[in-house]
Design an enzyme around this catalytic site. Structure first.
Site, PDB file in Angstrom:
ATOM      1  N   ASP A  67      47.958  37.996 -29.849  1.00 19.54           N
ATOM      2  CA  ASP A  67      48.272  36.690 -29.599  1.00 19.54           C
ATOM      3  C   ASP A  67      48.392  35.853 -31.027  1.00 19.54           C
ATOM      4  O   ASP A  67      49.356  35.071 -31.072  1.00 19.54           O
ATOM      5  CB  ASP A  67      47.512  35.920 -28.786  1.00 19.54           C
ATOM      6  CG  ASP A  67      47.616  36.425 -27.240  1.00 19.54           C
ATOM      7  OD1 ASP A  67      48.785  37.004 -27.048  1.00 19.54           O
ATOM      8  OD2 ASP A  67      46.776  36.232 -26.479  1.00 19.54           O
ATOM      9  N   GLY A  68      47.517  36.014 -31.666  1.00 26.36           N
ATOM     10  CA  GLY A  68      47.467  35.244 -33.220  1.00 26.36           C
ATOM     11  C   GLY A  68      48.599  35.705 -33.906  1.00 26.36           C
ATOM     12  O   GLY A  68      49.372  34.862 -34.593  1.00 26.36           O
ATOM     13  N   ASN A 148      50.752  26.911 -29.283  1.00 21.67           N
ATOM     14  CA  ASN A 148      49.725  26.360 -28.314  1.00 21.67           C
ATOM     15  C   ASN A 148      48.958  25.217 -28.286  1.00 21.67           C
ATOM     16  O   ASN A 148      49.096  24.433 -27.225  1.00 21.67           O
ATOM     17  CB  ASN A 148      48.189  27.575 -28.639  1.00 21.67           C
ATOM     18  CG  ASN A 148      48.260  28.907 -27.803  1.00 21.67           C
ATOM     19  OD1 ASN A 148      49.098  29.018 -27.117  1.00 21.67           O
ATOM     20  ND2 ASN A 148      47.306  29.587 -28.369  1.00 21.67           N
ATOM     21  N   GLU A 149      48.693  24.821 -29.338  1.00 21.33           N
ATOM     22  CA  GLU A 149      48.052  23.213 -29.322  1.00 21.33           C
ATOM     23  C   GLU A 149      47.741  22.692 -30.772  1.00 21.33           C
ATOM     24  O   GLU A 149      47.875  23.507 -31.799  1.00 21.33           O
ATOM     25  CB  GLU A 149      46.603  23.352 -28.784  1.00 21.33           C
ATOM     26  CG  GLU A 149      45.447  23.861 -29.542  1.00 21.33           C
ATOM     27  CD  GLU A 149      45.212  25.354 -29.482  1.00 21.33           C
ATOM     28  OE1 GLU A 149      45.198  25.810 -30.603  1.00 21.33           O
ATOM     29  OE2 GLU A 149      45.237  25.901 -28.428  1.00 21.33           O
ATOM     30  N   ASP A 180      33.612  16.130 -29.994  1.00 26.20           N
ATOM     31  CA  ASP A 180      33.713  17.194 -31.267  1.00 26.20           C
ATOM     32  C   ASP A 180      35.449  17.123 -31.462  1.00 26.20           C
ATOM     33  O   ASP A 180      35.605  17.872 -32.485  1.00 26.20           O
ATOM     34  CB  ASP A 180      33.403  18.650 -30.560  1.00 26.20           C
ATOM     35  CG  ASP A 180      31.864  18.701 -30.559  1.00 26.20           C
ATOM     36  OD1 ASP A 180      31.263  18.156 -31.030  1.00 26.20           O
ATOM     37  OD2 ASP A 180      31.694  20.047 -30.098  1.00 26.20           O
TER      38      ASP A 180
END
Length: 305
Positions: A67-68, A148-149, A180
């Site tokens: 996926d990366g 993704n984000e 966080d």
């Protein structure tokens, strides 16, 4: 689909992925296709060189990894509308990739040439940094893309730092978060960092933005799902150590200083993934990849035909 010029990317440092890439390259070159082959990883980014060196359109990018590797391809190729065939070779979870078992190199080239495949378009996010107050609409940074984000959180080598972030939606202050950090995700990214932070799972066929606090110190800080036309603005507050960073798909994009804001919105381009499986099902992917209990414990349903 024409196969005149193809990019083949393999996962950096993975011998299996490289062997697959060389095999694909040889097969395409026998079909008189020009191939650009290279590794992709934390220290390798072949896309700028490939895109700058070609004079003819790139018909396809074959991405062999996990996926990366697929995320990196999407960030670099979406703006040029290059379709991506991602195959899980040497990867782990494989949410975005085709199974290597279904990637039959004897027949896949004919299927692509004869248009026997589907194209799945996935929404992306873009972010820019702005200096000063809300009236400043001129970005001071590059445009950053993520499939993704986008994540805003501090990074420090010697201690865990609590972030204090103010979020606006379409110019209106919504909340101040202490914790966080914040995740601003696409539906594709909702099954990644967002779901790990107890955010919502959103079907990738939707255009929506999910904002999820990471370990907030207030129990009232909850995830929120926004329309795709929303602009999410985030300001770092009380950042004496100057540690707040913007991350795109887990990769460092830039630092954000107090007095600056990051505006995140739906990108003006999307990622195009080629689907070869005729029985592709997003829900089956969820069952398998997230290992939902229903995929392991089966009860009979005599009422279903």
């Amino acid at each position: 689909m024409q196969l005149n010029q193809v990019i083949i990317i393999h996962k950096s440092g993975d011998p299996l992925s490289r062997r697959w890439a060389e095999k694909c390259s040889q097969a395409l070159e026998k079909r008189h296709c020009r191939v650009l082959l290279g590794p992709s990883g934390p220290n390798d980014n072949p896309y700028p060189v490939f895109l700058a060196s070609v004079t003819q359109p790139i018909d396809l990018a074959i991405v062999l990894g996990g996926d990366g590797t697929a995320l990196s391809a999407a960030r670099n190729l979406a703006a040029d509308k290059i379709p991506i065939l991602a195959v899980n070779v040497g990867g782990h979870l494989g949410f975005l990739t085709e199974s290597s078992e279904d990637f039959n190199t004897e027949t896949v080239w004919d299927r692509l040439s004869e248009d026997r495949f589907a194209v799945q378009r996935r929404m992306m996010l873009q972010a820019s940094i702005f200096e000063g107050n809300r009236t400043n609409l001129e970005p001071m940074s590059d445009r950053y893309l993520a499939l993704n984000e986008m994540c805003i959180k501090p990074a420090s080598a010697d201690r865990m730092i609590t972030a204090i972030l103010e979020m606006e939606i379409d110019g209106e202050v919504v909340d101040q978060y202490q914790g966080d950090g914040l995740i601003v995700a696409t539906p594709t990214g909702s099954t990644c960092y967002t779901v790990a932070a107890n955010g919502p799972i959103i079907h990738p066929g939707m255009d929506a933005i999910a904002v999820t606090p990471i370990c907030p110190l207030s129990l009232s800080s909850r995830p929120i799902v926004l329309p795709s036309g929303s602009v999410v603005s985030i300001w770092p507050l009380v950042d004496r150590d100057l540690t707040t960073k913007l991350w795109m798909d887990g990769v460092l994009a830039t630092s954000i200083w107090p007095g600056q804001r990051v505006d995140i919105r739906m990108a003006d381009c999307d990622a195009q993934f080629i689907i070869l499986r005729e029985d592709y099902s997003y829900y089956q992917t969820l069952r398998e990849k997230l290992q939902w209990a229903g995929a392991r414990i089966h009860h009979s349903n005599n009422h279903r035909n």
